[in-house]
Structures are given as structure tokens and as C-alpha cells.
Design an enzyme around this catalytic site. Structure first.
Site, short mmCIF file in Angstrom:
data_model
loop_
_atom_site.label_atom_id
_atom_site.label_comp_id
_atom_site.label_asym_id
_atom_site.label_seq_id
_atom_site.Cartn_x
_atom_site.Cartn_y
_atom_site.Cartn_z
N ASP A 59 -50.60 -16.06 -68.17
CA ASP A 59 -50.14 -17.43 -68.36
C ASP A 59 -50.42 -18.15 -67.04
OD1 ASP A 59 -48.58 -19.74 -68.33
OD2 ASP A 59 -46.93 -18.83 -69.44
N VAL A 60 -51.19 -19.22 -67.08
CA VAL A 60 -51.58 -19.87 -65.82
C VAL A 60 -50.42 -20.55 -65.08
CG1 VAL A 60 -54.00 -20.22 -66.47
CG2 VAL A 60 -52.33 -22.04 -66.94
N SER A 138 -61.18 -34.13 -68.56
CA SER A 138 -61.35 -34.85 -69.84
C SER A 138 -61.76 -36.28 -69.53
CB SER A 138 -60.04 -34.85 -70.62
OG SER A 138 -60.12 -35.78 -71.69
N TYR A 151 -51.13 -36.09 -70.48
CA TYR A 151 -52.43 -35.40 -70.51
C TYR A 151 -53.43 -36.11 -69.58
CZ TYR A 151 -56.61 -33.27 -72.68
OH TYR A 151 -57.79 -32.59 -72.92
N LYS A 155 -55.31 -34.64 -66.25
CA LYS A 155 -56.77 -34.52 -66.16
C LYS A 155 -57.33 -35.37 -65.03
CE LYS A 155 -57.26 -31.56 -69.53
NZ LYS A 155 -57.73 -30.19 -69.25
#
Ligand code: NAP
Length: 244
Positions: A59-60, A138, A151, A155
Site C-alpha cells: 500500500d503506497v 493527469s 484529484y 496531480k
């Protein structure tokens, strides 16, 4: 391109873009480490990819998991040549309705997870005096997007992180770059309502969604000898969506 004797770690590679990246490196003779949340799943994916692939659960967001991951990689292959920070999630809603947990979870996985993995990989790569770190950002990190404040922030943060790490690690022969995909057909985008997909695609000059392979090709370039003089860059793989 040929990655014989190179070891490549791809986070979040049990499916989607990460899996495609791992498969692409394996097809070019790299040792590939499949890393994702479920041990059985990573082992199954590694077995499907072939003899040069191994699956290690990580799990990062967990420093302990990542430390174990890189220990096992060095024990098995002796080195880490390429890290691909691909693990990422969305928790979309309008900013005004977004709760703190959805903000923190997205930032923890997408941004902090990439920092933690990069830090550990960079320590190994600094001793080797070579390495390639490639993060999957992204286009939303470049443009922003309604309903994706968490998000987009993660990114965009990844781009600032990439450029900073590129400056810090260049003297040790390590390049750090990012790929900014647009609309790519995976389970992540499958979850979007059809109307939202149509609205997005209508703005894409190439008039088609991207494939995980389109993203993998850009990652292969950054990892290859052809990109040895390229660092701190962000390559949009978006069908022309964000061209200036
Ligand atoms: P996906 O199909 O949802 O795959 C993401 C993978 O990451 C899953 O296998 C997931 O595991 C894993 N993961 C989630 N949390 C993790 C954690 N804490 N530690 C390790 N692994 C974790 O997504 P995708 O579409 O392939 O996207 C891959 C990357 O590309 C992401 O960073 C995404 O933001 C980026 N991206 C995608 C698009 C797109 O259009 N698809 C566009 C731009 C950027 P589980 O299955 O167990 O959840």
C-alpha cells in the site's frame, strides 16, 4: 528499446494503466515488480505476465509496506532501475460538498504515496548513480476539473514534486518525469456517467479515448536510453486535449 537486466517497480499495477505499463516493460525483457494492495492478486498478475515478473503487496500510503517492498526487490534483483508511481484513486464530488476524508485519502495515495515511494527508490538509485522515476499525473492537474478538486490538487502537486525531485537528483544520474494522461479507457473512467464521457470526448481533437498502451508508450520513452537527456518534464498523452 530493450530493458534486459533492468528492474522496474510499478505501483498500482494489478490492473488498468499500471498493468499495461508492467506488461510493456516485461515484453521488452525487464524484470517487473507488480505492486498493489492484494497479495493474491499481485501474484496472479505476475504469473500471467511471465517468468520475469514478481508480485509484492504494498500500500503506497504505508512506509512499512514500501520499505519491505524495496528490501525484497533489492534482495531478488539487486537494484531498482525504474520506479513508476502509478497508484491513484478518485473520490469525485463538488468541492463545496467534499469532506475532509475524501480530500485526505486522495492526497495520501496520489501525492504522498508517490513521495514515499520516490524517496525510498531514490536512496537505492543514488548509490547506483542511475535511475528513472516516472509519475502518472493527469491533464486535470494542468487544467483543473469541476468535481475533482482533490484529484486535480494531487496531480498538480505531483508535477511540482516531479520538477523538484528532478533538480535534486539530476547530479546523481537520476531523471524524474511525469506523464499526464487525458481520458484513458480503464475501470477508473468506466465508472463515469455516459454523458460525462461524451462531454469529455467531444473536446478531444483526436476524437477517441486513449488506451492504457498509449500511456505505457510514453512511460517506456522516459525510461529508455532515448530520454537520457530529458528530466523534469510533463508529457501529455491526451489526444491533443490540452495543447496550447
Ligand atoms: P485503476 O484502474 O483504478 O487502477 C489503479 C490501481 O491502483 C488499482 O489496481 C488499485 O488497487 C491501485 N491502488 C489504489 N490504491 C492503492 C494504494 N494505496 N497502494 C497501491 N495501489 C493502490 O486506475 P487507472 O485508470 O489504471 O489509473 C492509473 C493511474 O493513472 C492513476 O494514478 C490515475 O490517476 C492516472 N490517470 C488515469 C486516467 C484515466 O483516464 N484512466 C487519466 C489520467 C490519469 P485496487 O484495485 O485494489 O483499488
Amino acid at each position: 528499446m530493450d530493458f534486459t537486466d533492468k528492474t522496474v517497480v510499478v505501483t498500482g499495477s494489478a490492473r488498468g494503466i499500471g498493468r499495461s505499463i508492467a506488461e510493456s516493460f516485461a515484453a521488452l525483457n525487464a524484470n517487473v515488480v507488480i505492486c498493489d494492495l492484494d497479495q493474491q492478486q499481485v501474484e496472479a498478475v505476475a504469473a500471467e505476465i511471465g517468468a520475469r515478473a514478481v508480485g509484492f503487496k504494498a500500500d503506497v500510503t504505508s512506509v512499512a509496506d514500501l520499505e519491505q517492498l524495496f528490501e525484497k526487490v533489492v534482495e531478488k534483483f539487486g537494484r531498482v532501475d525504474v520506479l513508476v508511481n502509478n497508484a491513484g484513486i478518485t473520490r469525485d464530488t463538488l468541492m463545496i460538498r467534499m469532506n475532509e476524508k475524501d480530500w485526505d485519502t486522495v492526497l495520501d495515495i496520489n501525492l504522498k504515496g508517490s513521495f514515499l515511494a520516490t524517496k525510498l527508490a531514490a536512496k537505492i538509485m543514488m548509490k547506483q548513480r542511475s535511475g528513472r522515476i516516472i509519475s502518472i499525473s493527469s491533464v486535470v492537474g494542468l487544467t483543473g476539473n469541476a468535481g475533482q478538486a482533490n484529484y486535480a490538487a494531487s496531480k498538480a502537486g505531483l508535477i511540482g514534486f516531479t520538477k523538484s525531485a528532478a533538480k535534486e537528483l539530476a547530479a546523481r544520474g537520476i531523471t524524474v518525469n511525469a506523464v499526464a494522461p487525458g481520458f484513458i479507457q480503464t475501470e477508473m473512467t468506466e465508472a463515469m456517467p455516459d454523458a460525462a464521457k461524451e462531454a469529455f470526448l467531444v473536446q478531444v481533437p483526436l476524437k477517441r479515448p486513449g488506451t492504457p498502451q498509449d500511456v505505457a508508450s510514453a512511460v517506456l520513452f522516459f525510461a529508455s536510453d532515448a530520454a537520457s537527456y530529458v528530466t523534469g518534464q510533463v508529457l501529455a498523452v491526451d489526444g491533443g486535449l490540452t495543447m496550447q
